[in-house]
Scaffold this motif. Structure first.
Motif, PDB file in Angstrom:
ATOM      1  N   TYR A 164       3.885  45.767  10.004  1.00  0.00           N
ATOM      2  CA  TYR A 164       2.677  45.378   9.268  1.00  0.00           C
ATOM      3  C   TYR A 164       1.697  44.654  10.184  1.00  0.00           C
ATOM      4  N   ALA A 165       2.207  43.764  11.034  1.00  0.00           N
ATOM      5  CA  ALA A 165       1.327  43.046  11.961  1.00  0.00           C
ATOM      6  C   ALA A 165       0.663  44.021  12.934  1.00  0.00           C
ATOM      7  N   TYR A 166       1.401  45.023  13.389  1.00  0.00           N
ATOM      8  CA  TYR A 166       0.799  46.040  14.273  1.00  0.00           C
ATOM      9  C   TYR A 166      -0.327  46.781  13.569  1.00  0.00           C
ATOM     10  N   ARG A 210       4.295  48.804  19.243  1.00  0.00           N
ATOM     11  CA  ARG A 210       2.964  49.062  18.697  1.00  0.00           C
ATOM     12  C   ARG A 210       2.612  50.532  18.826  1.00  0.00           C
ATOM     13  N   GLU A 211       3.092  51.167  19.874  1.00  0.00           N
ATOM     14  CA  GLU A 211       2.765  52.563  20.160  1.00  0.00           C
ATOM     15  C   GLU A 211       3.586  53.566  19.345  1.00  0.00           C
ATOM     16  N   ALA A 212       4.551  53.069  18.580  1.00  0.00           N
ATOM     17  CA  ALA A 212       5.414  53.955  17.786  1.00  0.00           C
ATOM     18  C   ALA A 212       5.439  53.477  16.336  1.00  0.00           C
ATOM     19  N   PRO A 213       4.350  53.710  15.608  1.00  0.00           N
ATOM     20  CA  PRO A 213       4.290  53.237  14.225  1.00  0.00           C
ATOM     21  C   PRO A 213       5.453  53.757  13.377  1.00  0.00           C
ATOM     22  N   GLY A 214       6.080  52.838  12.662  1.00  0.00           N
ATOM     23  CA  GLY A 214       7.163  53.198  11.761  1.00  0.00           C
ATOM     24  C   GLY A 214       8.536  53.299  12.403  1.00  0.00           C
ATOM     25  N   ALA A 215       8.604  53.261  13.722  1.00  0.00           N
ATOM     26  CA  ALA A 215       9.895  53.377  14.411  1.00  0.00           C
ATOM     27  C   ALA A 215      10.403  52.000  14.816  1.00  0.00           C
ATOM     28  N   VAL A 216      11.683  51.747  14.555  1.00  0.00           N
ATOM     29  CA  VAL A 216      12.307  50.494  14.951  1.00  0.00           C
ATOM     30  C   VAL A 216      13.652  50.785  15.605  1.00  0.00           C
ATOM     31  N   GLY A 228      -6.208  37.620  12.390  1.00  0.00           N
ATOM     32  CA  GLY A 228      -5.078  36.739  12.662  1.00  0.00           C
ATOM     33  C   GLY A 228      -4.836  35.769  11.525  1.00  0.00           C
ATOM     34  N   GLN A 229      -5.926  35.219  10.985  1.00  0.00           N
ATOM     35  CA  GLN A 229      -5.806  34.305   9.849  1.00  0.00           C
ATOM     36  C   GLN A 229      -5.194  35.004   8.637  1.00  0.00           C
ATOM     37  N   SER A 230      -5.509  36.298   8.467  1.00  0.00           N
ATOM     38  CA  SER A 230      -4.966  37.035   7.318  1.00  0.00           C
ATOM     39  C   SER A 230      -3.450  37.200   7.409  1.00  0.00           C
ATOM     40  N   LEU A 231      -2.913  37.196   8.610  1.00  0.00           N
ATOM     41  CA  LEU A 231      -1.460  37.250   8.778  1.00  0.00           C
ATOM     42  C   LEU A 231      -0.832  35.860   8.618  1.00  0.00           C
ATOM     43  N   TYR A 232      -1.561  34.842   9.070  1.00  0.00           N
ATOM     44  CA  TYR A 232      -0.992  33.497   9.113  1.00  0.00           C
ATOM     45  C   TYR A 232      -1.149  32.708   7.807  1.00  0.00           C
ATOM     46  N   ARG A 233      -2.353  32.551   7.305  1.00  0.00           N
ATOM     47  CA  ARG A 233      -2.642  31.612   6.211  1.00  0.00           C
ATOM     48  C   ARG A 233      -1.836  31.857   4.937  1.00  0.00           C
ATOM     49  N   PRO A 234      -1.798  33.084   4.400  1.00  0.00           N
ATOM     50  CA  PRO A 234      -1.029  33.264   3.149  1.00  0.00           C
ATOM     51  C   PRO A 234       0.457  32.924   3.323  1.00  0.00           C
ATOM     52  N   LEU A 235       1.004  33.258   4.472  1.00  0.00           N
ATOM     53  CA  LEU A 235       2.409  32.943   4.703  1.00  0.00           C
ATOM     54  C   LEU A 235       2.615  31.445   4.876  1.00  0.00           C
ATOM     55  N   ASP A 280      -0.989  35.272  20.315  1.00  0.00           N
ATOM     56  CA  ASP A 280      -0.767  36.427  19.432  1.00  0.00           C
ATOM     57  C   ASP A 280       0.719  36.715  19.245  1.00  0.00           C
ATOM     58  N   ARG A 281       1.538  36.484  20.270  1.00  0.00           N
ATOM     59  CA  ARG A 281       2.985  36.700  20.141  1.00  0.00           C
ATOM     60  C   ARG A 281       3.624  35.607  19.285  1.00  0.00           C
ATOM     61  N   ILE A 282       3.067  34.393  19.343  1.00  0.00           N
ATOM     62  CA  ILE A 282       3.528  33.320  18.457  1.00  0.00           C
ATOM     63  C   ILE A 282       3.238  33.715  17.010  1.00  0.00           C
ATOM     64  N   LEU A 283       2.057  34.278  16.774  1.00  0.00           N
ATOM     65  CA  LEU A 283       1.692  34.733  15.432  1.00  0.00           C
ATOM     66  C   LEU A 283       2.628  35.842  14.956  1.00  0.00           C
ATOM     67  N   PHE A 284       2.958  36.792  15.829  1.00  0.00           N
ATOM     68  CA  PHE A 284       3.892  37.864  15.455  1.00  0.00           C
ATOM     69  C   PHE A 284       5.245  37.281  15.056  1.00  0.00           C
ATOM     70  N   ALA A 285       5.732  36.320  15.843  1.00  0.00           N
ATOM     71  CA  ALA A 285       7.020  35.694  15.535  1.00  0.00           C
ATOM     72  C   ALA A 285       6.940  34.921  14.220  1.00  0.00           C
ATOM     73  N   TYR A 286       5.855  34.180  14.030  1.00  0.00           N
ATOM     74  CA  TYR A 286       5.683  33.424  12.791  1.00  0.00           C
ATOM     75  C   TYR A 286       5.687  34.368  11.587  1.00  0.00           C
ATOM     76  N   HIS A 287       4.944  35.436  11.701  1.00  0.00           N
ATOM     77  CA  HIS A 287       4.853  36.414  10.605  1.00  0.00           C
ATOM     78  C   HIS A 287       6.241  36.964  10.259  1.00  0.00           C
ATOM     79  N   ALA A 288       7.032  37.294  11.266  1.00  0.00           N
ATOM     80  CA  ALA A 288       8.375  37.838  11.016  1.00  0.00           C
ATOM     81  C   ALA A 288       9.296  36.793  10.392  1.00  0.00           C
TER      82      ALA A 288
END
Length: 191
Positions: free
Chosen positions: A84-86, A55-61, A173-180, A115-123
Motif C-alpha cells: 500500500y505504501a508503494y 517497489r518494482e514488483a507490485p503485488g509480489a512478496v 507521506g502525511q496520509s500514510l502517517y497521520r491516520p495511523l 521515507d524508510r522510517i515512514l515505511f517501517a512505521y506504516h507496517a
C-alpha cells in the motif's frame, strides 16, 4: 533462496494463516487479499522469519515459511502494508528531501532515511492494529498477542519521533502517517 516446490505442509501452513486472518481479522484479510497477488516462499532458519517486497514488483512478496500461522499472518500484514505504501509512493514523493538525516530503525537495527522510517512505521502500526483486532475477536493465545503488541508499541514509539513533527513529509507521506498515528495512540492500552 526460494523453495522449488510448495508441498502440502507448506500449503497447509499458508492456509492456516489465511484462515486466522479470516476468523479473527476480516479487515486485514481483505487488506492482504487486495494488496498481495504472489507469494514467493523462501528458506530461512526455523524459528526466525524474513519477508520482503519490492517497489518494482507490485503485488509480489517474499516470505519465509513457518509451521506457525501467527507469524505468517503478521508477515502478510507487514508486506501488504508495504504494498500500500508503494502505491502511494508511485503517486507522489513521501517526503520533500529537505531532511537528509538518518534515524534509528529498531526493526533493521540501523539508521535509515525518513521515507524508510515512514515505511517501517506504516507496517508496524498496521501489525499493531492487526494484533489489537485479533485480541478483541478472541484469539486464544492472549499472552503471546499481548507480548507482540507491547513489542510493536516499543518499535513505534521510536519510529514516531522523527515523523511526529517532521516538516519534510509531503501530503502523501502525511496520509500514510497521520491516520495511523491517531489509531496507534488510541490503541496504546494493552488489555
Amino acid at each position: 533462496m526460494s523453495v522449488k516446490t510448495v508441498g502440502p505442509v507448506m500449503a497447509r501452513s499458508m492456509e492456516k494463516a489465511f484462515a486466522l486472518l479470516s476468523d479473527y481479522s476480516s479487515t486485514y484479510r481483505q487488506w492482504v487479499d487486495r494488496a498481495i497477488a504472489e507469494i514467493v516462499i523462501s528458506r530461512h532458519k526455523l524459528g526466525t522469519s524474513q519477508s520482503g517486497s519490492w517497489r518494482e514488483a507490485p503485488g509480489a512478496v517474499q516470505m519465509s515459511w513457518s509451521p506457525d500461522p501467527l507469524p505468517v499472518a503478521e508477515a502478510l500484514v507487514h508486506e501488504a502494508s508495504h504494498q500500500y505504501a508503494y502505491q502511494v509512493f508511485r503517486v507522489g514523493s513521501l517526503d520533500d528531501g529537505s531532511d537528509r538525516a538518518h534515524y534509528y530503525s529498531p526493526p533493521t537495527r540501523r539508521n535509515r532515511p525518513l521515507d524508510r522510517i515512514l515505511f517501517a512505521y506504516h507496517a508496524f502500526a498496521n501489525i499493531l492494529l492487526f494484533y489489537r483486532e485479533i485480541l478483541k475477536a478472541g484469539y486464544p493465545d492472549k499472552a503471546r498477542v499481548t507480548g507482540r503488541i507491547k513489542q510493536c508499541l516499543d518499535v513505534l514509539s521510536e519510529l514516531d519521533v522523527p515523523l511526529r513533527n517532521s516538516g519534510a513529509l509531503t501530503p502523501f507521506g502525511q496520509s500514510l502517517y497521520r491516520p495511523l498515528a491517531v489509531n496507534v495512540a488510541s490503541s496504546a492500552y494493552v488489555g
